[in-house]
Design a protein around this motif. Structure first.
Motif, short mmCIF file in Angstrom:
data_model
loop_
_atom_site.label_atom_id
_atom_site.label_comp_id
_atom_site.label_asym_id
_atom_site.label_seq_id
_atom_site.Cartn_x
_atom_site.Cartn_y
_atom_site.Cartn_z
N LYS A 318 0.31 13.99 34.19
CA LYS A 318 1.22 15.11 33.92
C LYS A 318 1.06 16.19 34.98
O LYS A 318 2.04 16.68 35.54
N VAL A 319 -0.19 16.53 35.28
CA VAL A 319 -0.47 17.53 36.31
C VAL A 319 0.08 17.07 37.66
O VAL A 319 0.61 17.87 38.44
N LYS A 320 -0.01 15.77 37.92
CA LYS A 320 0.45 15.25 39.21
C LYS A 320 1.95 15.47 39.39
O LYS A 320 2.41 15.78 40.51
N THR A 321 2.72 15.32 38.33
CA THR A 321 4.15 15.60 38.43
C THR A 321 4.40 17.02 38.90
O THR A 321 5.17 17.27 39.83
N TYR A 322 3.72 17.98 38.28
CA TYR A 322 3.91 19.38 38.65
C TYR A 322 3.41 19.67 40.06
O TYR A 322 3.99 20.48 40.79
N THR A 323 2.35 18.99 40.46
CA THR A 323 1.80 19.18 41.81
C THR A 323 2.75 18.63 42.87
O THR A 323 3.03 19.29 43.89
N LEU A 324 3.26 17.43 42.65
CA LEU A 324 4.18 16.83 43.60
C LEU A 324 5.47 17.64 43.71
O LEU A 324 6.03 17.80 44.81
N LEU A 325 5.95 18.16 42.58
CA LEU A 325 7.13 19.00 42.62
C LEU A 325 6.90 20.27 43.42
O LEU A 325 7.74 20.69 44.22
N ALA A 326 5.75 20.90 43.19
CA ALA A 326 5.42 22.12 43.93
C ALA A 326 5.36 21.84 45.42
O ALA A 326 5.82 22.65 46.25
N ASP A 327 4.79 20.70 45.79
CA ASP A 327 4.71 20.33 47.22
C ASP A 327 6.11 20.18 47.81
O ASP A 327 6.31 20.43 49.01
N SER A 328 7.07 19.78 46.99
CA SER A 328 8.44 19.55 47.48
C SER A 328 9.25 20.83 47.59
O SER A 328 10.13 20.95 48.44
N PHE A 329 8.95 21.81 46.70
CA PHE A 329 9.84 22.97 46.57
C PHE A 329 9.20 24.30 46.92
O PHE A 329 9.84 25.20 47.42
N LEU A 330 7.91 24.47 46.57
CA LEU A 330 7.34 25.81 46.57
C LEU A 330 6.50 26.09 47.82
O LEU A 330 6.08 25.20 48.51
#
Length: 330
Positions: A318-330
């Motif tokens: 679950k944490v990995k999803t949020y981490t990968l998203l942050a790497d893509s957008f933030l």
């Protein structure tokens, strides 16, 4: 693009409610460090698989364990409660954590008819009162009830210098219209039904009327997202969420099953069709695929903020999803 989080404090099989709540707090801390904008917690009742039954209590704890991320409800079930008491709760939170509190409001009955009666202590309250309740809540937040209001002399304390952001949660154009008429922010639940979203957001932006608490329209969209390094891995991880959603809809065990259990679960053709239908509520794939789909939805919905919900069995994944998203957008 701004990213935010909706977390339901779901309980994975083999875990406890306490562990689910500790995971929620940990996720708030992690996503704050990743640059997420808001962290909202849900309200559910009479279910064995969701620990989040009191958003106001959990908001206070999360806000005390974080530094800057906005913390709020997604959402408080206002039809079951007194607008006055909700105003007091959120003014207290705003006093403790200035400029960090969101008051998200839902019209949902909160469960079965019996559960709802338990919440209202036997009082049969009409869902049709929701617009009036929102107006009363807005007035109590500012202590500006009209002179002929029956509670005009009643003030909601503590006094505040600012106000929590008020958001209405909806899944139809009717919810969007109400948010526009009352001048609140609006969250569309794509993760519940993606069908009505474009019409709802268009109506919200077109009909928005400024209020004392919000001068310009503000909207976000909540989406199920499962993200992994490969398409195959993301699809596999989503199996536990697939089976969980299916069981929730059937009124069965609402704890999150493992991927292995999901792989071996006996499914009817009707079950498989329902799972495929539910997948329309999700974005599943690599960071590149998820990014492209969120950017596409951003154009459809005319919003620059998505709330991400992710109910996987493994907290680490679950944490990995949020981490990968942050790497893509933030």
């Amino acid at each position: 693009m701004k990213l935010s989080v909706l977390d339901q404090s779901v309980i994975s099989k083999g875990d406890s409610a306490g562990q689910a709540l500790r995971n929620t707090v940990k996720l708030a801390q992690i996503t704050e460090n990743l640059g997420y904008t808001r962290f909202w917690v849900a309200e559910h009742h009479n279910t064995n698989g969701i620990a989040g039954s009191s958003p106001e209590v959990l908001i206070s704890h999360i806000a005390s364990m974080t530094r800057k991320i906005r913390v709020g409800s997604g959402g408080v079930l206002l039809p079951q409660y007194s607008p006055y008491k909700v105003a007091e709760n959120f003014k207290m939170l705003e006093t403790l954590f200035p400029n960090r509190i969101d008051a998200g409001l839902g019209r949902s009955p909160g469960g079965s008819a019996t559960t709802r009666l338990a919440l209202t202590d036997g009082m049969r309250k009409s869902l049709n009162e929701f617009p009036r309740q929102v107006k009363d809540l807005q007035a109590f937040l500012r202590n500006e009830l009209i002179p002929d209001h029956p509670y005009h002399q009643v003030k909601a304390y503590p006094e505040v210098t600012g106000y929590p952001e008020l958001w209405l949660l909806g899944i139809t154009h009717r919810g969007a219209r109400l948010a526009a008429e009352l001048g609140t922010a609006f969250t569309y639940g794509h993760f519940i039904t993606p069908v009505n979203g474009k019409r709802a957001l268009e109506q919200y932006y077109r009909e928005f009327q400024p209020s004392a608490l919000l001068h310009e329209p503000k909207a976000n969209v909540c989406v199920f997202v499962v993200c992994a390094e490969t398409e195959e891995k993301a699809d596999e991880l989503a199996l536990s969420q697939d089976l969980w959603l299916l069981r929730v809809e059937k009124g069965m065990d609402t704890r999150i099953p493992s991927v292995e259990e999901a792989k071996n679960a006996p499914l009817t053709s009707s079950d498989r069709s329902r799972i495929q239908e539910n997948r329309k509520r999700m974005i599943i794939g690599t960071p590149e695929k998820v990014r492209d789909e969120l950017l596409r939805l951003s154009e459809v919905y005319k919003t620059d903020e998505f709330m991400v919900i992710n109910n996987l069995y493994s907290f680490e994944e679950k944490v990995k999803t949020y981490t990968l998203l942050a790497d893509s957008f933030l």
